[in-house]
Design a protein around this motif. Structure first.
Motif, PDB file in Angstrom:
ATOM      1  N   SER A  44       0.833  -1.194   0.000  1.00  0.00           N
ATOM      2  CA  SER A  44       0.000   0.000   0.000  1.00  0.00           C
ATOM      3  C   SER A  44       0.876   1.255   0.000  1.00  0.00           C
ATOM      4  N   VAL A  45       1.908   1.233   0.819  1.00  0.00           N
ATOM      5  CA  VAL A  45       2.798   2.401   0.880  1.00  0.00           C
ATOM      6  C   VAL A  45       3.446   2.619  -0.477  1.00  0.00           C
ATOM      7  N   LEU A  46       3.936   1.522  -1.075  1.00  0.00           N
ATOM      8  CA  LEU A  46       4.593   1.617  -2.380  1.00  0.00           C
ATOM      9  C   LEU A  46       3.638   2.235  -3.413  1.00  0.00           C
ATOM     10  N   ALA A  47       2.402   1.750  -3.415  1.00  0.00           N
ATOM     11  CA  ALA A  47       1.436   2.247  -4.400  1.00  0.00           C
ATOM     12  C   ALA A  47       1.151   3.730  -4.201  1.00  0.00           C
ATOM     13  N   GLN A  48       1.007   4.146  -2.933  1.00  0.00           N
ATOM     14  CA  GLN A  48       0.688   5.565  -2.695  1.00  0.00           C
ATOM     15  C   GLN A  48       1.882   6.449  -3.043  1.00  0.00           C
ATOM     16  N   VAL A  49       3.066   5.989  -2.731  1.00  0.00           N
ATOM     17  CA  VAL A  49       4.253   6.785  -3.073  1.00  0.00           C
ATOM     18  C   VAL A  49       4.326   6.939  -4.591  1.00  0.00           C
ATOM     19  N   GLN A  50       4.057   5.848  -5.295  1.00  0.00           N
ATOM     20  CA  GLN A  50       4.131   5.926  -6.761  1.00  0.00           C
ATOM     21  C   GLN A  50       3.036   6.825  -7.335  1.00  0.00           C
ATOM     22  N   ARG A  51       1.958   6.978  -6.583  1.00  0.00           N
ATOM     23  CA  ARG A  51       0.913   7.903  -7.036  1.00  0.00           C
ATOM     24  C   ARG A  51       1.249   9.351  -6.708  1.00  0.00           C
ATOM     25  N   VAL A  52       1.878   9.554  -5.563  1.00  0.00           N
ATOM     26  CA  VAL A  52       2.151  10.933  -5.127  1.00  0.00           C
ATOM     27  C   VAL A  52       3.347  11.538  -5.861  1.00  0.00           C
ATOM     28  N   LEU A 111       8.591  18.092  11.095  1.00  0.00           N
ATOM     29  CA  LEU A 111       7.244  17.659  10.710  1.00  0.00           C
ATOM     30  C   LEU A 111       7.055  16.248  11.241  1.00  0.00           C
ATOM     31  N   VAL A 112       5.980  16.056  12.011  1.00  0.00           N
ATOM     32  CA  VAL A 112       5.727  14.757  12.622  1.00  0.00           C
ATOM     33  C   VAL A 112       4.294  14.357  12.287  1.00  0.00           C
ATOM     34  N   ALA A 113       4.155  13.196  11.648  1.00  0.00           N
ATOM     35  CA  ALA A 113       2.824  12.790  11.197  1.00  0.00           C
ATOM     36  C   ALA A 113       2.664  11.289  11.274  1.00  0.00           C
ATOM     37  N   ARG A 114       1.374  10.870  11.201  1.00  0.00           N
ATOM     38  CA  ARG A 114       1.114   9.431  11.227  1.00  0.00           C
ATOM     39  C   ARG A 114      -0.016   9.116  10.264  1.00  0.00           C
ATOM     40  N   THR A 115       0.086   7.963   9.627  1.00  0.00           N
ATOM     41  CA  THR A 115      -1.006   7.465   8.813  1.00  0.00           C
ATOM     42  C   THR A 115      -1.059   5.941   8.973  1.00  0.00           C
ATOM     43  N   ILE A 116      -1.927   5.316   8.207  1.00  0.00           N
ATOM     44  CA  ILE A 116      -2.090   3.867   8.368  1.00  0.00           C
ATOM     45  C   ILE A 116      -2.247   3.227   6.995  1.00  0.00           C
ATOM     46  N   ASP A 117      -1.757   2.010   6.836  1.00  0.00           N
ATOM     47  CA  ASP A 117      -1.664   1.397   5.504  1.00  0.00           C
ATOM     48  C   ASP A 117      -3.011   1.286   4.780  1.00  0.00           C
ATOM     49  N   ARG A 118      -4.101   1.082   5.538  1.00  0.00           N
ATOM     50  CA  ARG A 118      -5.396   0.864   4.893  1.00  0.00           C
ATOM     51  C   ARG A 118      -6.030   2.161   4.401  1.00  0.00           C
ATOM     52  N   GLU A 119      -5.648   3.290   4.964  1.00  0.00           N
ATOM     53  CA  GLU A 119      -6.295   4.560   4.598  1.00  0.00           C
ATOM     54  C   GLU A 119      -5.493   5.225   3.486  1.00  0.00           C
ATOM     55  N   LYS A 135      -6.152   7.179   0.979  1.00  0.00           N
ATOM     56  CA  LYS A 135      -6.320   8.597   0.665  1.00  0.00           C
ATOM     57  C   LYS A 135      -5.566   9.454   1.690  1.00  0.00           C
ATOM     58  N   HIS A 136      -5.743   9.068   2.944  1.00  0.00           N
ATOM     59  CA  HIS A 136      -5.046   9.800   4.004  1.00  0.00           C
ATOM     60  C   HIS A 136      -3.538   9.674   3.831  1.00  0.00           C
ATOM     61  N   MET A 137      -3.104   8.485   3.454  1.00  0.00           N
ATOM     62  CA  MET A 137      -1.674   8.282   3.288  1.00  0.00           C
ATOM     63  C   MET A 137      -1.116   9.184   2.186  1.00  0.00           C
ATOM     64  N   LYS A 138      -1.860   9.289   1.113  1.00  0.00           N
ATOM     65  CA  LYS A 138      -1.408  10.152   0.009  1.00  0.00           C
ATOM     66  C   LYS A 138      -1.274  11.604   0.468  1.00  0.00           C
ATOM     67  N   GLU A 139      -2.289  12.014   1.236  1.00  0.00           N
ATOM     68  CA  GLU A 139      -2.223  13.382   1.764  1.00  0.00           C
ATOM     69  C   GLU A 139      -0.979  13.584   2.616  1.00  0.00           C
ATOM     70  N   MET A 144      -8.332   6.442  24.917  1.00  0.00           N
ATOM     71  CA  MET A 144      -8.287   7.528  23.950  1.00  0.00           C
ATOM     72  C   MET A 144      -8.188   6.966  22.531  1.00  0.00           C
ATOM     73  N   PRO A 145      -8.752   7.706  21.574  1.00  0.00           N
ATOM     74  CA  PRO A 145      -8.566   7.290  20.190  1.00  0.00           C
ATOM     75  C   PRO A 145      -7.131   7.582  19.743  1.00  0.00           C
ATOM     76  N   THR A 146      -6.716   6.889  18.683  1.00  0.00           N
ATOM     77  CA  THR A 146      -5.369   7.096  18.140  1.00  0.00           C
ATOM     78  C   THR A 146      -5.409   8.200  17.094  1.00  0.00           C
ATOM     79  N   PRO A 147      -4.609   9.249  17.263  1.00  0.00           N
ATOM     80  CA  PRO A 147      -4.627  10.316  16.252  1.00  0.00           C
ATOM     81  C   PRO A 147      -3.860   9.933  14.990  1.00  0.00           C
ATOM     82  N   LEU A 148      -4.414  10.287  13.855  1.00  0.00           N
ATOM     83  CA  LEU A 148      -3.721  10.185  12.574  1.00  0.00           C
ATOM     84  C   LEU A 148      -3.667  11.593  12.000  1.00  0.00           C
ATOM     85  N   GLY A 149      -2.600  11.871  11.259  1.00  0.00           N
ATOM     86  CA  GLY A 149      -2.513  13.197  10.646  1.00  0.00           C
ATOM     87  C   GLY A 149      -1.196  13.864  11.010  1.00  0.00           C
TER      88      GLY A 149
END
Lengths: 615, 344
Positions: free
Chosen positions: B33-41, B175-183, B185-189, B296-301
């Motif tokens: 998933s990461v590979l695909a999003q990187v290749q898209r971005v 810059l410190v951020a987090r995303t998740i493999d399944r999301e 769209k968020h990962m691309k952002e 607590m919920p886990t923050p992404l972003g």
């Protein structure tokens, strides 16, 4: 013999002087100034700074003694001298540590003010050596250095502690008088160095003059000494230490190759000075990166090399151990990289400020897998300049890591250097690959060197890395036959440098009963030892290695022409092991690991022992 | 050579960034998933292909460079940030990316990571965090939860894990951020944010290891429950989550508290409004620690983004400054400097 101010002047061919005092007494500075002035008046010389690892060891103790030995003469000088003729001892501890080394009938100039109960006790003297006749046989000159320095400096506006700090300049001034050297170069230096601090300039200058005039006016010394100018080749000279020469060599290599220089390094004794020097050379475009550790030092250099810089990393033994894995990465990615190891006493932290040659096997073999690198060794302080250029040239031409071995002795030691003009230095040809058509990352040229295609070059995007590479394409390959081939290719590439390095020259008869074979920093000791054996009538030849992997082509041939091969080394026989392994010949070892250069007389004795009566 | 990255219109597609090598991750691995999003971005960034470099260490995710048709280097364990540093400092015109895993970056490479952050080197570090050692076949990692049962911890691991974001914030990454493999769209952002940042950008990607740690993030990815466990950070927006967007987080002193927006006691106006540009690191640190709290919920972003001069810029400026003051160096002069004398 002449007369000067009523005092006799004695001509000497060479002299060894030892300046010794507390590690806070400024002995290194005193020795360096004396060396610079001595070089300036035209003597050849060689120096040996010898200091403890602690910055300020407890005052007055024997383990806090810092020494600077200097050998100068009117003909070629190869070593800092086995035994001093003159000892300047600023305190009892300095006398105690250095007396055993002093020549019979040697001169001792000591600061008599420091021979009080407290300092004698700190040096663990049970009785005052000035009073118990234990210095009989030496020519002892007790001088009230502290008292006279205080007197001379009373108008400089310095605090008592600062005044005491100037007493090394008094000793230096006295030595300038004794050996008939000018005080002006040091006065100028003091002005430049401390210019902003007028009272310190006043103190150091006055102390220096006071020492000089004391020599002239006192009745203590019946004679002064003169060492005539050495016959040195024509040219412009400067005094140079090995570390400074190494730094200059890399700046030169950068200009000669047209590549920007990058140094990734972590501070370590005795190599840090190279980092200090290169950090100053910003206007030459040099980038220095003080890394978080030794591994990051070499790793950043590998990154810079991938990006197309002339990349180097500098360290000492323990640091080389830490760089081991990354060196292997440079081997398999076939990137140009120079690794400088300023060897010091080991194992582990060992003797950080002392010299040794015991990292040869580490440099040669200390990596996982078949991981050949070129190994070069510099012979003298000024040779570091040329070997830094040579290491860069080989690394760039063969796309391979090169380890350059120097050592604490040549790194810190200094000698006069006839400065080369830039146009005397050969250009380093660098081929960066830009041709897209048919590009293969691991295709090889006639030297087995692969193309250097740096990021940013359109159309040559490719990946390299630590996994085994497929020949030609550079793709990851686990193929059995390919791995065998690649291991051979990497080894063969280093071997082929043999065609590109100078053949070894034998000094003396080209065949005979005994060849003395050395490598790296023992050049001076061995040269002087062989010269002195010859003077005694022994027929002995010598040759000295600067290229250890690969060896010069004709080494095997040379070895076979002698009945005996003697290998003196400051280790337990590391070159001896390699020579035996490679040429299957017996060799005679001479090994001493004292943290100091080999004593020439010991090598001479060994030569005599081997040759027996055969003069 | 430029001393910065030039951006211009490029006609690139994801395909341009696919290398000719077969991808050898396990089927279903989050790395795909990461590979695909990187290749898209990457084609959208306006950076020529030859200016991208991927540097990786050792581990499953560190094979990443082989699959990107850019310049790349697959190096040794933990050292990618240090190698990338040398590259970036000497080649400021390149966009330098690091692919790394939790063992590679948080364990053996920890020192290089914190120092790269501290120095604000202009690198983009993508941490593939699967909380396990995959390539060595399943040992607990420095991000595995305490008590993790693995081959090397049959009775449960005794160590406390690292919180990678807290570590990055503490080390002053800009810059410190987090995303998740399944999301995706968020990962691309997030990848785009990372790409555009000047300075050390750190992106943690929660990534599932199907073989040795499957389901490590199922709470955050399962359709049924994820919205109860994830809060997506948006700059200037209040922290709201829940399937019906009926939960919020407010800050009580230094303590984050989950509140019900339907119970009539709190409204959206009471909630913590995310400010990623906050100069102080405290709130970002509190956010990063919410991850460790079961309530607590886990923050992404993007947790934090500040701008300050980078190390590589500083090095160049210093050289330019010295040259301006002293003129460009002349080797002949350097060699003949100091106390010299002439032997006739």
């Amino acid at each position: 013999m002449g007369k000067n101010n009523g005092k006799e002047i004695k001509e000497l061919t060479d002299v060894t002087v030892m300046f010794a005092g507390d590690s806070g007494d400024g002995m290194q500075l005193t020795g360096t100034q004396f060396s610079d002035t001595t070089a300036f008046v035209g003597n050849d010389l060689s120096t040996l700074p010898d200091y403890p690892a602690e910055i300020r060891a407890p005052l007055g103790t024997t383990y806090g003694v810092s020494g600077f030995q200097l050998h100068f003469g009117s003909s070629e000088v190869y070593t800092p001298g086995d035994n001093p003729d003159v000892l300047v001892a600023m305190n009892p501890a300095a006398l105690k540590v250095n007396l055993p080394n002093l020549k019979k009938h040697g001169i001792i100039i000591l600061n008599v003010d420091s021979f009080d109960k407290k300092n004698l006790g700190l040096a663990k003297y049970e009785s005052n050596p000035l009073e118990d006749n234990s210095l009989a046989g030496y020519r002892v000159f007790p001088v009230a250095i502290t008292t006279m320095t205080i007197e001379a400096l009373k108008d400089c506006g310095l605090k008592p502690k600062e005044v005491a700090r100037s007493k090394n300049f008094f000793a230096l001034g006295l030595m300038y008088w004794l050996f008939n050297r000018p005080i002006e170069p040091t006065l100028e230096w003091v002005g430049e160095k401390f210019g902003k601090n007028k009272s310190v300039v006043c103190g150091n200058s006055k102390a220096l003059k006071a020492g000089y005039y004391y020599g002239e006016n006192t009745q203590l010394f019946a004679a002064r000494y003169e060492v005539a100018k050495a016959e040195l080749p024509k040219g412009t000279y400067r005094s140079i230490s090995g570390n400074e020469a190494t730094a200059l060599g890399f700046v030169a290599a950068s200009k000669l190759s047209g590549l920007p220089l990058f140094l990734g390094s972590y501070p370590i004794t005795p190599a840090s000075e190279i980092l200090h020097f290169l950090s100053k050379y910003k206007k030459y475009g040099v980038k220095t990166f003080q890394a978080e550790d030794e591994i990051a030092g070499i790793s950043s250099a590998i990154g810079a090399s991938f990006g197309g810089s002339l990349a180097i990393t500098t360290t000492s033994g323990p640091g080389l151990a830490l760089k081991t894995e990354a060196t292997g990465l440079a081997v398999i990615t076939e990137l140009p990289l120079v690794i400088v190891n300023v060897q010091r006493g080991g194992p582990s932290t060992g003797l950080p400020t002392k010299t040794e040659q015991a990292d040869l096997l580490q440099a040669m073999y200390g990596r996982n897998g078949e991981s050949p690198v070129a190994v070069l060794a510099a012979t003298t302080p000024s040779d570091c300049f040329y070997m830094a250029i040579e290491a860069s040239r080989l690394a760039l031409k063969y796309m391979a890591p090169v380890i350059l071995l120097t050592d604490g002795y040549i790194a810190n030691g200094a000698e006069p250097w006839r400065i080369p003009h830039v146009n005397e230095l050969e250009k380093i040809v660098v081929k960066k690959h830009t041709e897209v058509e048919g590009f293969q990352p691991y295709e090889r040229d006639e030297n087995l060197s692969r193309p250097w295609a740096v990021p940013g070059t359109p159309g040559l995007e490719h990946r390299i890395g630590g996994l085994e590479k497929e020949n030609i394409t550079g793709n990851v390959s686990y193929d059995a036959a390919n791995h065998d081939l690649m291991c051979h290719l990497r080894a063969e590439k280093i071997e082929r440098m043999q065609n590109d390095i100078p053949e070894l020259v034998v000094d003396g008869d080209q065949e005979g009963e005994l060849l003395v074979l050395g490598w790296g920093g023992t050049y001076g000791s061995i040269t002087e030892a062989v010269n002195s054996a010859r003077k005694e009538g022994y027929k002995v030849s010598k040759t000295h290695l600067k290229y250890i992997n690969p060896f010069p082509k004709n080494l095997g041939e040379i070895l076979l022409k002698f009945d005996n091969v003697l290998i003196p080394e400051i280790n337990l026989g590391q070159l001896a092991k390699i020579i035996r392994d490679k040429y299957l010949i017996p060799v005679i070892q001479f090994n001493k690991m004292r943290g100091l250069p080999l004593r020439t007389y010991e090598i001479t004795e060994k030569i005599a022992e081997i040759l027996g009566g055969a003069k | 050579m430029n001393d910065k990255i030039d951006v211009k219109e490029m006609n690139l597609t994801p395909k341009d960034f696919q290398s000719d090598q077969d991808v050898r991750w396990c089927p279903g691995c989050g790395d795909y998933s990461v590979l695909a999003q990187v290749q898209r971005v990457f084609p959208t960034l306006g950076i020529p292909k030859e200016k991208f470099v991927w540097v990786a260490g050792i581990g499953c995710s560190s094979r990443f460079p082989y699959y990107m048709n850019t310049y790349g280097m697959h190096t040794i364990h933990g050292r990618a940030p240090a190698i990338a540093t040398g590259l970036k400092v000497t080649r400021p015109d390149l966009s330098v990316w690091v692919a790394t895993g939790d063992g590679d970056l948080m364990s053996i490479g920890g020192n290089h990571f914190i120092h790269a952050c501290r120095k604000n080197i202009d690198l983009k570090i993508i941490l593939f965090n699967n909380r396990i050692y995959g390539l060595t076949k399943g040992q607990y990692s420095p991000t595995s939860e305490k008590g993790k049962i693995t081959k090397s911890s049959p009775f449960g691991s005794v160590d406390y894990p690292f919180n990678p974001l807290s570590l990055a914030l503490g080390s002053e990454a800009t810059l410190v951020a987090r995303t998740i493999d399944r999301e995706t769209k968020h990962m691309k952002e997030m990848l785009a944010r990372v790409a555009e940042h000047k300075g050390l950008a750190f992106l943690e990607v929660y990534q599932n290891c199907l073989i040795f740690n499957d389901g490590a993030y199922s709470d955050l990815t399962d359709k049924e429950v994820k919205s109860e466990h994830v809060v997506v950070l948006e700059h200037g927006e209040p922290l709201i989550f829940g399937k019906k967007l009926d939960k919020g987080i407010l800050l009580d002193g230094f303590t984050p508290v989950v509140v019900d927006l339907n119970d009539g006691r709190h409204s959206v106006d009471d909630l913590w409004v995310h400010d990623e540009k906050d100069e102080g690191p405290i709130r970002a640190f509190i956010l990063s620690h919410m991850t460790d709290s079961p309530d607590m919920p886990t923050p992404l972003g993007v947790f934090r983004q500040i701008l300050k001069p980078t190390y590589d810029e500083g090095v160049i400026q210093q050289i330019e400054h010295v040259i301006e003051e002293q003129g460009e160096g002349n080797l002949e002069e350097l060699l003949f400097s100091g106390n010299t004398w002439v032997v006739e």
